[in-house]
Design a protein around this motif. Structure first.
Motif, PDB file in Angstrom:
ATOM      1  N   LEU A  46      -3.575   7.507 -11.734  1.00 41.75           N
ATOM      2  CA  LEU A  46      -3.751   8.458 -10.638  1.00 41.75           C
ATOM      3  C   LEU A  46      -4.548   9.680 -11.082  1.00 41.75           C
ATOM      4  O   LEU A  46      -5.394  10.187 -10.339  1.00 41.75           O
ATOM      5  N   ARG A  47      -4.288  10.147 -12.308  1.00 39.54           N
ATOM      6  CA  ARG A  47      -5.076  11.278 -12.827  1.00 39.54           C
ATOM      7  C   ARG A  47      -6.536  10.882 -12.997  1.00 39.54           C
ATOM      8  O   ARG A  47      -7.442  11.671 -12.671  1.00 39.54           O
ATOM      9  N   THR A  67       0.839  -1.194   0.000  1.00 37.80           N
ATOM     10  CA  THR A  67       0.000   0.000   0.000  1.00 37.80           C
ATOM     11  C   THR A  67       0.874   1.243   0.000  1.00 37.80           C
ATOM     12  O   THR A  67       1.823   1.358   0.774  1.00 37.80           O
ATOM     13  N   ALA A  68       0.547   2.176  -0.890  1.00 36.85           N
ATOM     14  CA  ALA A  68       1.207   3.479  -0.927  1.00 36.85           C
ATOM     15  C   ALA A  68       0.122   4.543  -1.041  1.00 36.85           C
ATOM     16  O   ALA A  68      -1.028   4.250  -1.392  1.00 36.85           O
ATOM     17  N   GLU A  69       0.496   5.769  -0.752  1.00 39.77           N
ATOM     18  CA  GLU A  69      -0.480   6.873  -0.786  1.00 39.77           C
ATOM     19  C   GLU A  69       0.052   7.991  -1.664  1.00 39.77           C
ATOM     20  O   GLU A  69       1.203   8.404  -1.556  1.00 39.77           O
ATOM     21  N   ARG A  70      -0.780   8.455  -2.596  1.00 37.31           N
ATOM     22  CA  ARG A  70      -0.421   9.547  -3.493  1.00 37.31           C
ATOM     23  C   ARG A  70      -1.525  10.603  -3.440  1.00 37.31           C
ATOM     24  O   ARG A  70      -2.586  10.411  -4.035  1.00 37.31           O
ATOM     25  N   ASP A  71      -1.298  11.662  -2.676  1.00 36.90           N
ATOM     26  CA  ASP A  71      -2.277  12.761  -2.580  1.00 36.90           C
ATOM     27  C   ASP A  71      -3.672  12.261  -2.216  1.00 36.90           C
ATOM     28  O   ASP A  71      -4.673  12.675  -2.811  1.00 36.90           O
ATOM     29  N   LEU A  83       0.847   4.309 -14.337  1.00 42.08           N
ATOM     30  CA  LEU A  83       0.484   4.686 -12.977  1.00 42.08           C
ATOM     31  C   LEU A  83       0.086   6.159 -12.903  1.00 42.08           C
ATOM     32  O   LEU A  83      -0.917   6.503 -12.254  1.00 42.08           O
ATOM     33  N   ALA A  84       0.831   7.032 -13.570  1.00 41.65           N
ATOM     34  CA  ALA A  84       0.499   8.457 -13.535  1.00 41.65           C
ATOM     35  C   ALA A  84      -0.869   8.709 -14.145  1.00 41.65           C
ATOM     36  O   ALA A  84      -1.659   9.518 -13.628  1.00 41.65           O
ATOM     37  N   VAL A 110      -2.689   3.456  -3.520  1.00 41.06           N
ATOM     38  CA  VAL A 110      -2.201   2.579  -4.585  1.00 41.06           C
ATOM     39  C   VAL A 110      -1.941   1.212  -3.970  1.00 41.06           C
ATOM     40  O   VAL A 110      -1.066   1.061  -3.112  1.00 41.06           O
ATOM     41  N   ASP A 165      -8.112  10.764  -9.576  1.00 39.32           N
ATOM     42  CA  ASP A 165      -8.331  12.113  -9.069  1.00 39.32           C
ATOM     43  C   ASP A 165      -9.540  12.757  -9.743  1.00 39.32           C
ATOM     44  O   ASP A 165     -10.342  13.441  -9.092  1.00 39.32           O
TER      45      ASP A 165
END
Length: 243
Positions: free
Chosen positions: A182-183, A4-8, A178-179, A12, A186
């Motif tokens: 994430l977009r 588990t990771a966190e991006r804003d 991945l980018a 993830v 969001d």
């Protein structure tokens, strides 16, 4: 197993389980736990490590474990997929490589599916096992009329043909996956969380109703077939043919 990771504020979740993230009992139990742990995240991105998103059910474990293992495995499979399907926040699949059989269903359980590489498809019938109700109805929700061909043909699709039938929503380069996911996540968060969750339940209602209606009559037969010695002989032959 589930990193588990966190991006804003977006969680993830990365499957890290062997070389191809095969679905065994342990991974299936870990998926709902990971989703519960990130329940407050604005959205979730689900992806895999290595060259595969998930190559599907670990058939070697099915054969080795026998009927007792199958009795635990099939309910865990349905629970993990239904938990992912019903997660109230936006869920984006970042399909980084092969997504086969149960791996394809995991991707289909997500709201939005991006794919960069590999193949995606349903190979259960080629392996000689039928679908439990939950995976079948998740796939029906995702691809509609294309389901018959996917199930009975037991084939694999490259990313662009998968996009043509709605199984994949966008094909992106591996370095952008991945980018982009994430977009996308969001962007889905622009809808108020309670409105998103309510709308998702509305859209899922037909699938949920079919699941509730079919499980009592169909899943016991599915368990019987998956547990039979005839099926396990067929699985051993299938695994031998893949070598």
């Amino acid at each position: 197993m589930m990193e588990t990771a966190e991006r804003d504020g977006v969680a993830v979740l990365t499957m890290r389980h062997g070389p191809v993230n095969a679905l065994d009992l342990e991974l299936l139990l870990a998926i709902p736990d990971a989703l519960s742990a990130v329940a407050e995240a604005r959205a979730v991105v689900l992806t895999g490590s290595g060259r595969s998103f998930s190559a599907g059910v670990d058939l070697k474990r099915i054969v080795a474990g026998g009927p007792r293992y199958v009795e635990e495995f099939l309910p865990a499979l349905s629970h993990a997929m239904l938990t992912l399907f019903g997660h109230p926040r936006p869920v984006v699949a970042a399909v980084n490589g092969h997504a086969l059989a149960g791996g394809c269903v995991l991707a289909a359980a997500c709201d939005t599916r991006l794919m960069s590489d590999g193949t995606i498809g349903l190979s259960e019938l080629a392996a000689g096992v039928p679908f439990p109700t939950v995976p079948l109805e998740i796939m029906r929700h995702a691809v509609g009329p294309a389901l018959d061909t996917m199930v009975l043909g037991a084939g694999r699709l490259a990313p662009r043909p998968a996009a043509a039938i709605g199984l994949v929503h966008e094909v992106v380069g591996p370095g952008e996956l991945l980018a982009t996911a994430l977009r996308r996540a969001d962007g889905l968060c622009a809808v108020p969380p309670e409105v998103y969750a309510f709308s998702k339940r509305q859209l899922h209602r037909p699938a949920r109703e079919r699941i509730d209606a079919a499980r009592p009559s169909e899943d016991p037969r599915v368990l019987e077939i998956w547990s039979s010695e005839q099926t396990h002989r067929a699985l051993r032959d299938y695994l031998t043919s893949l070598r």
